[in-house]
Design an enzyme around this catalytic site. Structure first.
Site, PDB file in Angstrom:
ATOM      1  N   GLY A  43       0.841  -1.197   0.000  1.00  0.00           N
ATOM      2  CA  GLY A  43       0.000   0.000   0.000  1.00  0.00           C
ATOM      3  C   GLY A  43       0.876   1.247   0.000  1.00  0.00           C
ATOM      4  N   TRP A  92      -8.329   2.080  -2.578  1.00  0.00           N
ATOM      5  CA  TRP A  92      -9.774   2.297  -2.465  1.00  0.00           C
ATOM      6  C   TRP A  92     -10.122   3.687  -1.942  1.00  0.00           C
ATOM      7  CZ3 TRP A  92     -12.696  -2.628  -0.360  1.00  0.00           C
ATOM      8  CH2 TRP A  92     -12.332  -3.732  -1.127  1.00  0.00           C
ATOM      9  N   GLY A 126     -11.977  10.082  -0.926  1.00  0.00           N
ATOM     10  CA  GLY A 126     -12.070  11.531  -0.701  1.00  0.00           C
ATOM     11  C   GLY A 126     -10.809  12.285  -1.050  1.00  0.00           C
ATOM     12  N   GLU A 173     -14.096  18.657   4.072  1.00  0.00           N
ATOM     13  CA  GLU A 173     -14.713  17.491   4.709  1.00  0.00           C
ATOM     14  C   GLU A 173     -15.047  17.825   6.148  1.00  0.00           C
ATOM     15  OE1 GLU A 173     -12.216  14.043   4.112  1.00  0.00           O
ATOM     16  OE2 GLU A 173     -13.069  13.659   2.129  1.00  0.00           O
ATOM     17  N   HIS A 185     -17.714   4.123   9.571  1.00  0.00           N
ATOM     18  CA  HIS A 185     -18.215   5.102   8.619  1.00  0.00           C
ATOM     19  C   HIS A 185     -19.730   4.925   8.533  1.00  0.00           C
ATOM     20  CE1 HIS A 185     -18.745   7.416   4.979  1.00  0.00           C
ATOM     21  NE2 HIS A 185     -17.476   7.755   5.013  1.00  0.00           N
ATOM     22  N   ARG A 210     -18.615  11.679  12.138  1.00  0.00           N
ATOM     23  CA  ARG A 210     -18.817  10.316  11.670  1.00  0.00           C
ATOM     24  C   ARG A 210     -19.381   9.368  12.733  1.00  0.00           C
ATOM     25  NH1 ARG A 210     -13.684   8.602   7.930  1.00  0.00           N
ATOM     26  NH2 ARG A 210     -14.442   9.961   6.299  1.00  0.00           N
ATOM     27  N   HIS A 213     -14.341   0.913   9.273  1.00  0.00           N
ATOM     28  CA  HIS A 213     -13.700   1.626   8.171  1.00  0.00           C
ATOM     29  C   HIS A 213     -12.207   1.819   8.398  1.00  0.00           C
ATOM     30  CE1 HIS A 213     -13.277   4.365   4.864  1.00  0.00           C
ATOM     31  NE2 HIS A 213     -13.018   5.407   5.631  1.00  0.00           N
ATOM     32  N   GLU A 270      -1.464   2.482   8.362  1.00  0.00           N
ATOM     33  CA  GLU A 270      -2.591   2.129   9.239  1.00  0.00           C
ATOM     34  C   GLU A 270      -2.213   1.039  10.242  1.00  0.00           C
ATOM     35  OE1 GLU A 270      -6.317   1.768   7.161  1.00  0.00           O
ATOM     36  OE2 GLU A 270      -7.343   0.994   8.949  1.00  0.00           O
ATOM     37  N   ARG A 304      -9.905   9.315  14.018  1.00  0.00           N
ATOM     38  CA  ARG A 304      -9.144   9.899  12.908  1.00  0.00           C
ATOM     39  C   ARG A 304      -9.910  11.039  12.253  1.00  0.00           C
ATOM     40  NH1 ARG A 304      -8.987   8.049   6.855  1.00  0.00           N
ATOM     41  NH2 ARG A 304     -11.149   7.650   7.402  1.00  0.00           N
ATOM     42  N   LEU A 322      -4.038   8.776   4.423  1.00  0.00           N
ATOM     43  CA  LEU A 322      -3.116   8.650   3.281  1.00  0.00           C
ATOM     44  C   LEU A 322      -1.864   9.481   3.559  1.00  0.00           C
ATOM     45  CD1 LEU A 322      -5.453   8.838   0.150  1.00  0.00           C
ATOM     46  CD2 LEU A 322      -4.143   6.861   0.923  1.00  0.00           C
TER      47      LEU A 322
HETATM   48  C1  LIG Z   1     -13.073   2.584   1.082  1.00  0.00           C
HETATM   49  C2  LIG Z   1     -12.009   3.396   1.771  1.00  0.00           C
HETATM   50  C3  LIG Z   1     -11.896   4.758   1.521  1.00  0.00           C
HETATM   51  C4  LIG Z   1     -10.890   5.510   2.143  1.00  0.00           C
HETATM   52  N1  LIG Z   1     -10.772   6.832   1.840  1.00  0.00           N
HETATM   53  C5  LIG Z   1      -9.738   7.542   2.374  1.00  0.00           C
HETATM   54  C6  LIG Z   1      -9.509   8.892   1.987  1.00  0.00           C
HETATM   55  O1  LIG Z   1     -10.232   9.452   1.175  1.00  0.00           O
HETATM   56  N2  LIG Z   1      -8.456   9.551   2.546  1.00  0.00           N
HETATM   57  C7  LIG Z   1      -7.617   8.959   3.459  1.00  0.00           C
HETATM   58  O2  LIG Z   1      -6.672   9.608   3.927  1.00  0.00           O
HETATM   59  N3  LIG Z   1      -7.811   7.676   3.820  1.00  0.00           N
HETATM   60  C8  LIG Z   1      -8.828   6.949   3.305  1.00  0.00           C
HETATM   61  N4  LIG Z   1      -9.001   5.648   3.665  1.00  0.00           N
HETATM   62  C9  LIG Z   1      -8.017   5.028   4.582  1.00  0.00           C
HETATM   63  C10 LIG Z   1      -6.723   4.758   3.827  1.00  0.00           C
HETATM   64  O3  LIG Z   1      -7.029   4.174   2.586  1.00  0.00           O
HETATM   65  C11 LIG Z   1      -5.801   3.805   4.579  1.00  0.00           C
HETATM   66  O4  LIG Z   1      -5.693   4.151   5.920  1.00  0.00           O
HETATM   67  C12 LIG Z   1      -4.398   3.821   3.970  1.00  0.00           C
HETATM   68  O5  LIG Z   1      -4.501   3.642   2.590  1.00  0.00           O
HETATM   69  C13 LIG Z   1      -3.551   2.734   4.582  1.00  0.00           C
HETATM   70  O6  LIG Z   1      -2.372   2.585   3.816  1.00  0.00           O
HETATM   71  P1  LIG Z   1      -1.361   1.442   4.217  1.00  0.00           P
HETATM   72  O7  LIG Z   1      -0.256   1.468   3.231  1.00  0.00           O
HETATM   73  O8  LIG Z   1      -1.041   1.534   5.649  1.00  0.00           O
HETATM   74  O9  LIG Z   1      -2.198   0.076   4.057  1.00  0.00           O
HETATM   75  P2  LIG Z   1      -2.876  -0.546   2.757  1.00  0.00           P
HETATM   76  O10 LIG Z   1      -3.033   0.423   1.688  1.00  0.00           O
HETATM   77  O11 LIG Z   1      -4.091  -1.270   3.224  1.00  0.00           O
HETATM   78  O12 LIG Z   1      -1.806  -1.617   2.273  1.00  0.00           O
HETATM   79  C14 LIG Z   1      -1.535  -2.785   3.021  1.00  0.00           C
HETATM   80  C15 LIG Z   1      -0.783  -3.751   2.131  1.00  0.00           C
HETATM   81  O13 LIG Z   1      -0.266  -4.828   2.910  1.00  0.00           O
HETATM   82  C16 LIG Z   1      -0.517  -6.062   2.242  1.00  0.00           C
HETATM   83  N5  LIG Z   1      -0.504  -7.097   3.273  1.00  0.00           N
HETATM   84  C17 LIG Z   1      -1.359  -7.262   4.320  1.00  0.00           C
HETATM   85  N6  LIG Z   1      -0.970  -8.301   5.077  1.00  0.00           N
HETATM   86  C18 LIG Z   1       0.160  -8.805   4.506  1.00  0.00           C
HETATM   87  C19 LIG Z   1       1.033  -9.872   4.821  1.00  0.00           C
HETATM   88  N7  LIG Z   1       0.858 -10.653   5.911  1.00  0.00           N
HETATM   89  N8  LIG Z   1       2.094 -10.130   3.994  1.00  0.00           N
HETATM   90  C20 LIG Z   1       2.312  -9.341   2.895  1.00  0.00           C
HETATM   91  N9  LIG Z   1       1.503  -8.313   2.557  1.00  0.00           N
HETATM   92  C21 LIG Z   1       0.453  -8.042   3.352  1.00  0.00           C
HETATM   93  C22 LIG Z   1      -1.848  -5.827   1.551  1.00  0.00           C
HETATM   94  O14 LIG Z   1      -2.053  -6.745   0.509  1.00  0.00           O
HETATM   95  C23 LIG Z   1      -1.640  -4.398   1.040  1.00  0.00           C
HETATM   96  O15 LIG Z   1      -0.892  -4.404  -0.138  1.00  0.00           O
HETATM   97  C24 LIG Z   1     -10.010   4.882   3.063  1.00  0.00           C
HETATM   98  C25 LIG Z   1     -10.133   3.518   3.321  1.00  0.00           C
HETATM   99  C26 LIG Z   1     -11.111   2.777   2.685  1.00  0.00           C
HETATM  100  C27 LIG Z   1     -11.212   1.303   2.987  1.00  0.00           C
END
Ligand SMILES: Cc1cc2nc3c(=O)[nH]c(=O)nc-3n(C[C@H](O)[C@H](O)[C@H](O)COP(=O)(O)OP(=O)(O)OC[C@H]3O[C@@H](n4cnc5c(N)ncnc54)[C@H](O)[C@@H]3O)c2cc1C
Length: 503
Positions: A17, A48, A51, A117, A231, A271, A329, A353, A364, A370
């Site tokens: 991510g 995903w 916003g 927002e 949410h 929220r 959420h 996250e 939050r 993001l």
């Molecule tokens: C529908 C939706 C809308 C959102 N809208 C917003 C927004 O508008 N603005 C905002 O700031 N935030 C938003 N968020 C929250 C935001 O998307 C997340 O908090 C943020 O993207 C988290 O990023 P990350 O890199 O920590 O995790 P993620 O993007 O979830 O990435 C985690 C990665 O780890 C991988 N993974 C998991 N477990 C393992 C494992 N054991 N071994 C190897 N790989 C693994 C997954 O496959 C994935 O690739 C939204 C969330 C959702 C669900």
């Protein structure tokens, strides 16, 4: 087939991510390994996000104001130093993303367009229509794919972080062909959140907190696990996860109504308040809808992704109210880290996250995650440039249980929807612990769910993303973060359940 031995002693980033991608890019030119369970095009919540990204770049805005809004939303539990550091980096993150090629929406003057927002005092949401996350993540992923210093291994899931004498020595990884031990002394957990532990969830189904379990099994301390953000408006049309209907739709004038057409809540309240109001109305056998007919045909151009989700369910939001229900959420809790992203276990880092950085407190502020993912991932990547990542050969074999088999996950999700949803109570939390405890020593998802239940049980107040009918008010005592390890959570759950039997 990947030669894992040749990759030994490099920093390993788990998760593709935004947090993992930012870490990989910032580590240059140090060679790093990035493993991810799926591909860079699926599985991440980052893809995903709808916003946008909050950043204080408007002429009437500054990072102090953005920080104050973040602290107000966090309901007493934010770490002001973490807030200043992460929010302060917002404007430079937007510049970096523009340099990576992200085409943010612009206004008529050519300046970056800023959305508003809930709970933000200024317009500061930088966006790419309603698919900001996909645009930002795709740009970062393209750079990672092109980067010579990153060894990217897709379809590779981390199963266990191995330690010896309290330090990280390597990571066990499952690929489609083999289970391998990769020697390393530096691991970044960037595995995202835990909202996928619920059936009523807006998050990818793989977001079951596997990184929290990996860290807890390695001995790390987790923090604030009871705080889940719900949410209010998941599209309640049979899919799981539920497509999200962004707050921006209410911001544009959509109203919440029940089956009689009556409004029952001010839809622009925070929220958690709106989510609880919908849940309470549903508990009185009402059905809830978001009526966006006032937006009319403009809905399709302003919210194309949401319109597409509605179309898949046979709903045209320009002409029909959308059925909605609250969804899990965003998980505020996570692996406790310091300003450098270091957990309580030497060599184990967390970002995004999966981490508890102190930014969000008990709740939050929308669109801050993001930003947090990029800033905290990049900070750890920067550290990785010079960090000694020498691991050691495996001392013991793989001992972890599966992340979650489908049958267990179904059971865990029904427990979470029933007992750890928007409105909790101690009897339900005890029941959840009784059902989760037998699984928690051999199933990672059950371990995380159990730790969340213990943390919720031991918070004797309602605050932020934790509401319990036994303690409906905030406690007058100074708010403190909760911390748990795997061992302390298992012991506490056993003690709570013994008390009940004794009673
Ligand atoms: C529908 C939706 C809308 C959102 N809208 C917003 C927004 O508008 N603005 C905002 O700031 N935030 C938003 N968020 C929250 C935001 O998307 C997340 O908090 C943020 O993207 C988290 O990023 P990350 O890199 O920590 O995790 P993620 O993007 O979830 O990435 C985690 C990665 O780890 C991988 N993974 C998991 N477990 C393992 C494992 N054991 N071994 C190897 N790989 C693994 C997954 O496959 C994935 O690739 C939204 C969330 C959702 C669900």
């Amino acid at each position: 087939m990947t030669d894992f031995q040749a990759l030994a002693d490099r920093p390993v980033i788990i998760g593709g991510g935004l947090a993992g991608l930012a870490a990989a890019l910032e580590a240059a030119p140090r060679p790093v390994v990035l493993i991810t369970a799926g591909t860079l095009s699926d599985g991440a919540a980052s893809l995903w996000s709808q916003g946008g990204i909050a950043a204080a770049i408007g002429a009437d805005d500054d990072v102090t104001l953005h920080g104050a809004d973040t602290i107000a939303a966090g309901d007493g539990l934010c770490d002001p130093v973490a807030v200043a550091r992460i929010i302060g980096a917002g404007p430079s993150v937007i510049e970096r993303l523009v340099a990576l090629g992200v085409g943010f929406d612009r206004d008529a003057t050519g300046a970056i367009a800023l959305g508003l927002e809930a709970a933000h005092a200024r317009r500061r949401i930088v966006h790419v229509r309603d698919h900001t996350g996909a645009a930002v993540t795709a740009a970062a992923a393209a750079s990672v794919r092109a980067a010579a210093h990153v060894t990217l291994i897709e379809h590779a899931a981390a199963l266990q972080i191995a330690t010896h004498e309290g330090r990280v020595i390597g990571v066990w990884i499952a690929t489609p062909d083999q289970i391998v031990f990769l020697r390393t002394g530096a691991v970044l957990v960037a595995t995202g959140g835990a909202a996928g532990l619920y059936r009523a969830s807006s998050a990818p189904s793989g977001a079951t907190g596997s990184g929290l379990a990996l860290a807890a099994e390695a001995g790390a301390t987790l923090r604030d696990l009871e705080f889940m953000q719900f949410h209010p408006t998941g599209l309640d049309a049979g899919a799981s996860p539920l497509p999200l209907i962004s707050e921006a739709v209410r911001g544009e004038g959509a109203v919440l109504v029940d089956e009689t057409g009556a409004r029952f809540i001010d839809e622009l309240l925070p929220r958690d308040v709106v989510a609880r109001a919908i849940h309470a109305h549903q508990s009185q056998n009402h059905h809830c809808f978001l009526d966006a007919r006032a937006i009319g045909a403009r809905f399709h151009t302003r919210f194309p992704s949401i319109a597409a989700s509605c179309a898949r369910a046979g709903i045209d939001p320009a002409h029909m109210p959308m059925p909605v229900t609250p969804v899990a959420h965003y998980h505020m809790g996570g692996i406790a880290v310091d300003a450098a992203g270091q957990s309580s276990v030497p060599g184990l880092f967390a970002a995004g996250e999966a981490a508890s950085t102190g930014l969000h407190g008990a709740n939050r502020l929308a669109s801050n995650s993001l930003l947090e993912a990029f800033v905290t991932g990049a900070d750890v990547g920067f550290l990785f440039r010079t960090l000694d990542a020498t691991g050691a050969d495996q001392r013991i074999g793989l001992v972890s249980g599966p992340a979650a088999d489908p049958a267990s996950l179904r059971m865990i999700r029904s427990v979470m929807d029933r007992d750890l949803f928007v409105q909790r109570n101690r009897a339900g939390l005890r029941r959840a612990m009784a059902e989760l405890l037998p699984l928690a020593t051999r199933n990672q998802a059950a371990l995380v769910a159990l730790m969340m239940a213990v943390a919720a049980y031991d918070r004797h107040e309602s605050r932020g993303g934790h509401a319990t009918s036994d303690y409906p008010a905030r406690s007058a005592a100074a708010p403190i973060s909760s911390t748990l390890t795997r061992a302390s959570a298992l012991q506490r759950a056993q003690a709570i359940l013994r008390q009940r039997i004794a009673a």
